[in-house]
Design an enzyme around this catalytic site. Sequence first.
Site, PDB file in Angstrom:
ATOM      1  CG  ASN A   9      48.459   0.091 -37.956  1.00 55.52           C
ATOM      2  OD1 ASN A   9      49.222   0.231 -36.996  1.00 55.52           O
ATOM      3  ND2 ASN A   9      48.601   0.768 -39.088  1.00 55.52           N
ATOM      4  CE  LYS A  11      46.598   3.833 -38.626  1.00 55.88           C
ATOM      5  NZ  LYS A  11      45.912   4.741 -39.528  1.00 55.88           N
ATOM      6  CG  HIS A  95      50.414   2.434 -42.785  1.00 59.68           C
ATOM      7  ND1 HIS A  95      50.061   3.756 -42.682  1.00 59.68           N
ATOM      8  CD2 HIS A  95      49.308   1.721 -42.456  1.00 59.68           C
ATOM      9  CE1 HIS A  95      48.788   3.826 -42.297  1.00 59.68           C
ATOM     10  NE2 HIS A  95      48.317   2.609 -42.148  1.00 59.68           N
ATOM     11  CD  GLU A  97      48.885   6.537 -40.560  1.00 50.42           C
ATOM     12  OE1 GLU A  97      49.428   5.841 -39.684  1.00 50.42           O
ATOM     13  OE2 GLU A  97      47.644   6.590 -40.719  1.00 50.42           O
ATOM     14  N   GLY A 173      41.512   7.015 -41.570  1.00 55.92           N
ATOM     15  CA  GLY A 173      41.290   7.934 -40.450  1.00 55.92           C
ATOM     16  C   GLY A 173      40.310   9.057 -40.737  1.00 55.92           C
TER      17      GLY A 173
HETATM   18  P1  13P Z   1      41.613   3.727 -39.845  1.00 60.56           P
HETATM   19  O1  13P Z   1      40.919   2.392 -39.653  1.00 60.56           O
HETATM   20  O2  13P Z   1      41.746   4.505 -38.592  1.00 60.56           O
HETATM   21  O3  13P Z   1      41.019   4.489 -40.986  1.00 60.56           O
HETATM   22  O4  13P Z   1      43.115   3.370 -40.290  1.00 60.56           O
HETATM   23  C1  13P Z   1      43.343   2.460 -41.291  1.00 60.56           C
HETATM   24  C2  13P Z   1      44.785   2.124 -41.333  1.00 60.56           C
HETATM   25  O5  13P Z   1      45.618   2.945 -41.669  1.00 60.56           O
HETATM   26  C3  13P Z   1      45.199   0.777 -40.928  1.00 60.56           C
HETATM   27  O6  13P Z   1      46.521   0.530 -41.250  1.00 60.56           O
END
Ligand code: 13P
Length: 251
Positions: A9, A11, A95, A97, A173
């Site tokens: 992902n 993002k 997700h 977020e 994250g």
């Molecule tokens: P990280 O691997 O950066 O912690 O993010 C995980 C995530 O949200 C994958 O969708």
Amino acid sequence: MRTPLVAANWKMNKTQAEAREYCRRFRELVPRDFPVELVLFPPFTALAAVREELSGTAIRWGAQNVHPEPKGAFTGEVSLPMLLEHGVSYVIVGHSERRHIFGESDEFIARKTKAVLGAGLSPILCVGERLEERKAGKARKVVEEQLSAALGHLTPEEASRVVIAYEPVWAIGTGVPAHPEDAQEMANFIRGWLKERFGNVAEGIRIQYGGSVKPANAGDFLRLPDIDGALVGGASLDPDSFFSIAKEAVP
Ligand code: 13P
């Protein structure tokens, strides 16, 4: 029995040029007969470039989000017919977020899930609790509510095409992943819930772990009995790092 699924992902990262460069390197790394399903989730604007670079390989790509309506006055949104044109196989829904920064409700996520399935694609449904919910002993309850809202009304056939990503919000994250035992416990709980709803189909549904997965810790998660892959954010932005993670999923 379940083919592992390791997904990147990205993002809100990578221009088209950066996406192309990534795919060219990644293509070199992945052997033709690699026994793990690999999916890249670029931003919408890089889907066409990723498709061009990965067509003819076994690597797939998907979208990070979608609107449930096929068209209309929804400024800034992207529909399933638009995504189908880009050859996507998967769409991420729910997700954290999207849930927490953009305020998406369980009801909206349920509509997206249904729409993705209706278009013949597979949703990766993300579920996961916040830190205060885990501390209050409510992690299972939160995840159960998210599952029930998004999947409760599906048929077993529809459910068989869903992938679930367990991503505890506090692990995303932060560099602090879940304890593997806690991830296994939640994945097992999720599978139990799926079994109750959909019967034997549950044995074939893939459950990923996501949240601060790195090459150094990926094996701790990918070896767990109820975890069938990973949804990787930060560590997926470099093709070598992402491939190191994927190799840990080889059965
Ligand atoms: P990280 O691997 O950066 O912690 O993010 C995980 C995530 O949200 C994958 O969708």
